[in-house]
Structure formats: structure tokens, C-alpha cells
Design an enzyme around this catalytic site. Structure first.
Site, mmCIF file in Angstrom:
data_model
loop_
_atom_site.group_PDB
_atom_site.id
_atom_site.type_symbol
_atom_site.label_atom_id
_atom_site.label_comp_id
_atom_site.label_asym_id
_atom_site.label_seq_id
_atom_site.Cartn_x
_atom_site.Cartn_y
_atom_site.Cartn_z
ATOM 1 N N GLN A 165 -4.503 -1.498 9.678
ATOM 2 C CA GLN A 165 -4.415 -3.097 9.105
ATOM 3 C C GLN A 165 -4.898 -4.343 10.204
ATOM 4 O OE1 GLN A 165 -3.340 -3.525 6.083
ATOM 5 N NE2 GLN A 165 -3.832 -5.771 6.148
ATOM 6 N N ASP A 171 -11.322 2.497 4.318
ATOM 7 C CA ASP A 171 -11.398 0.937 4.354
ATOM 8 C C ASP A 171 -12.948 0.417 4.158
ATOM 9 O OD1 ASP A 171 -9.377 -1.053 4.146
ATOM 10 O OD2 ASP A 171 -8.814 -0.851 6.306
ATOM 11 N N LYS A 205 0.726 -1.264 -0.076
ATOM 12 C CA LYS A 205 -0.146 -0.017 0.100
ATOM 13 C C LYS A 205 0.871 1.427 0.133
ATOM 14 C CE LYS A 205 -3.782 -2.587 2.182
ATOM 15 N NZ LYS A 205 -4.524 -2.913 3.550
HETATM 16 N N1 GUN Z 1 -6.798 -7.184 6.559
HETATM 17 C C1 GUN Z 1 -7.109 -8.271 5.682
HETATM 18 N N2 GUN Z 1 -7.802 -7.489 4.511
HETATM 19 C C2 GUN Z 1 -7.959 -6.132 5.032
HETATM 20 C C3 GUN Z 1 -8.265 -4.954 4.457
HETATM 21 O O1 GUN Z 1 -9.024 -4.989 3.381
HETATM 22 N N3 GUN Z 1 -8.291 -3.780 5.356
HETATM 23 C C4 GUN Z 1 -7.595 -3.706 6.299
HETATM 24 N N4 GUN Z 1 -7.385 -2.763 6.870
HETATM 25 N N5 GUN Z 1 -7.154 -4.925 6.779
HETATM 26 C C5 GUN Z 1 -7.194 -6.157 6.277
#
Ligand code: GUN
Length: 296
Positions: A99, A122, A55
Site C-alpha cells: 500500500q 497492482d 481489500k
Molecule cells: N495508494 C493509492 N492507490 C493505491 C493503489 O492502487 N495501490 C496501492 N498499492 N497503493 C495505493
């Protein structure tokens, strides 16, 4: 006569790069906009480390302002909430991402609710989840948004079709089911959500025109569970032992690709299907936030 190839691979990498190019083009028209994304990583989960690095790299490629805040596994919930509040109040930050998963001593819902819903790129805040359910403008979770984009850009006929979602997570299963249910482009489906407790799952998947596999079980969906011509979107990322590979493992999806690709009309590979779309949609959500397109 040679058998005609009827199967088609959905190229998520290609569509993700098209979206990236569209974002670059848009930014070139708006010199005054610099999207800012705060990425919070708690602890040392190796998979989370990889996702956050990807990211961060995408932000750099697009010229976004990004902050990666790596926090100790031992951080208290109150301390974590204080970090989130500081990003809520920063004018340079338009998107905040924590995350997941978080360490067990931290209440995930308290953390997700602490994010300003107007910076919730998100789409995990209950306000955005609720607005998605009732079809109002909102930040849509990135993986489901990516799946929707793939269906639209591959001109999949969805209206009136039977869609079966396998998996009921808050990150993928529930939001994609809500998206496909809306009366809108690339949706308007009759949606069934199957999950680990569903009895006779094949009875549902055999009737499906579209299957979204997001159950987290390696190669769960087999050819004898589907009908010919089905469109399959594989969200799974599973590591399985592979003595033939140098690394000793390989990554497979929730779909038995070798079997199912022979019957499907369209199918996403793993890797190179849904995965690249998740990051592309995160970048799009962050741009939309900076442009105040969702909440003004
Ligand atoms: N962990 C697994 N998938 C995701 C996601 O799409 N966003 C976040 N923040 N954590 C994750």
C-alpha cells in the site's frame, strides 16, 4: 413538455458487484484454485488503513487466502525487501500489494521493483508498466483497469474520440492514458494528458468527448470547462470541510458533480463510481495470477 432526463450515472458499485459475482462463478468451477494475496501496510496512514481493510474484507468474501502484514513506520528498506522476497517465494501467494504511500526514508521504486513482476497485481513494476505502454499482456493497475471496464460495460464509443486525462500520476494518469491509446476495445482514442502545469486547460477539456479527472483537486472540473454530452470519469477522493455534516467533512471528487452532471451524457459519482472498481479489479488481477493467465 417536461424536460427529458438525458443524464446518466455510471454505477461503479453495480459493475463492481457484477465482477465479484463473475469471479465467484469462476472459482466455483475451479475447486483447486485458491487465490492468495499478500497486503503490506507500512506505518499508520489512516486512509491506507481503510483501503487495506476493504481489500482484506473483499478477499474474505471471495474465499481468497489473504495475509495482511502491518509493519512499523520505522522498518528499514532492507527489512521490507526481505518480507517481499518471502512472498515472492511462497506458492500460496499469487499477488503482492504494497500500500502506497511509503514512509519517506524508503525508496518506493526499490520496493516496487522487488516484487516478482508475475505477482505484481497492482501493475506498478516497471516490467508491467512497460508492457502496458507497448500493448503487451500484463498486470494493469487496478484503478485504470476499473475505468476501462466501466467504459466498456457502459458501451461508451471510444474509437476516434478525444480523451483528456487530467493528472499524470504513475498510479492513474499515465496508465489510463496508455490504455486509451491502444488500438483495442474501449480505447483507440486520441489522448491528451493535461496536468498541473498545463496552460489553458479548458481549451483541452472543452474539446474532450471523454474526460478522466485524476488531479486530486476537489471539484476542479467545472461546467464551463466541458462540452455537452461528454463522458466524465471522476477518480478524485477529496475530503473537504462541511459544517452541515455530522462528521464535519464530506468526500467530493475532482469534478463539480452538481454542475457537470447537467451537461454530461454519462458521469461517475463520488463515492460509488471508480472507487469500488479498484478493489474489484485487484481481485480480478489476483484471480488471473492464480490461474496463470498473464504469465504462465
Ligand atoms: N495508494 C493509492 N492507490 C493505491 C493503489 O492502487 N495501490 C496501492 N498499492 N497503493 C495505493
Amino acid at each position: 413538455m417536461a424536460k427529458q432526463a438525458i443524464n446518466k450515472i455510471i454505477d461503479g458499485k453495480l459493475i463492481a458487484s457484477q465482477i465479484t459475482d463473475e469471479i465467484k462463478k469462476e472459482l466455483s468451477l475451479h475447486n483447486n484454485i485458491k487465490p492468495g494475496l499478500a497486503l503490506i501496510l507500512v506505518g499508520n496512514n489512516p486512509a491506507s488503513e481503510i483501503y487495506v481493510k476493504m481489500k482484506e474484507k473483499k478477499c474474505a468474501e471471495l474465499g481468497y487466502h489473504s495475509i495482511v502484514n502491518r509493519l512499523s513506520e520505522k522498518i528499514t528498506e532492507a527489512e521490507l525487501l526481505a518480507h517481499i522476497r518471502s512472498y515472492n517465494n511462497s506458492s500460496k501467494i499469487h499477488g503482492i500489494l504494497i500500500q502506497l504511500p511509503l514512509p519517506k526514508h524508503i525508496n518506493e521504486m526499490n520496493v516496487l521493483e522487488a516484487v516478482d513482476y508475475r505477482k505484481d497485481v497492482d501493475g506498478f513494476h516497471p516490467i508491467n508498466a512497460g508492457r502496458l505502454m507497448i500493448g503487451e499482456k500484463c498486470f494493469t493497475p487496478c484503478t485504470p483497469a476499473g475505468i476501462h471496464e466501466l467504459l466498456k460495460r457502459y458501451n461508451v464509443i471510444t474509437s476516434g474520440k478525444n480523451a483528456v486525462v487530467i493528472g499524470r500520476s504513475n498510479i492513474v494518469g499515465k496508465p489510463i492514458a496508455n490504455i486509451l491509446l491502444q488500438k483495442s476495445k474501449g480505447a483507440n482514442c486520441t489522448v491528451t494528458v493535461a496536468h498541473s502545469a498545463t496552460a489553458g486547460i479548458s481549451e483541452f477539456t472543452k474539446k474532450a468527448d471523454i474526460i478522466i479527472a485524476a488531479i486530486g483537486k476537489p471539484e476542479f472540473l467545472k461546467a464551463n470547462m466541458i462540452k455537452k454530452g461528454v463522458v466524465i470519469i471522476d477518480v478524485g477522493i477529496n475530503r473537504v470541510d462541511d459544517p452541515d455534516s455530522k462528521k464535519g467533512y464530506k468526500v467530493v471528487g475532482d469534478v463539480d458533480f452538481n454542475e457537470c452532471s447537467k451537461k454530461a451524457s454519462l458521469i461517475t459519482p463520488v463515492p460509488g463510481g471508480v472507487g469500488p472498481m479498484t478493489i474489484a479489479m485487484l481481485m480480478k488481477n489476483t484471480l488471473d495470477s492464480a490461474m496463470k493467465r498473464i504469465y504462465s
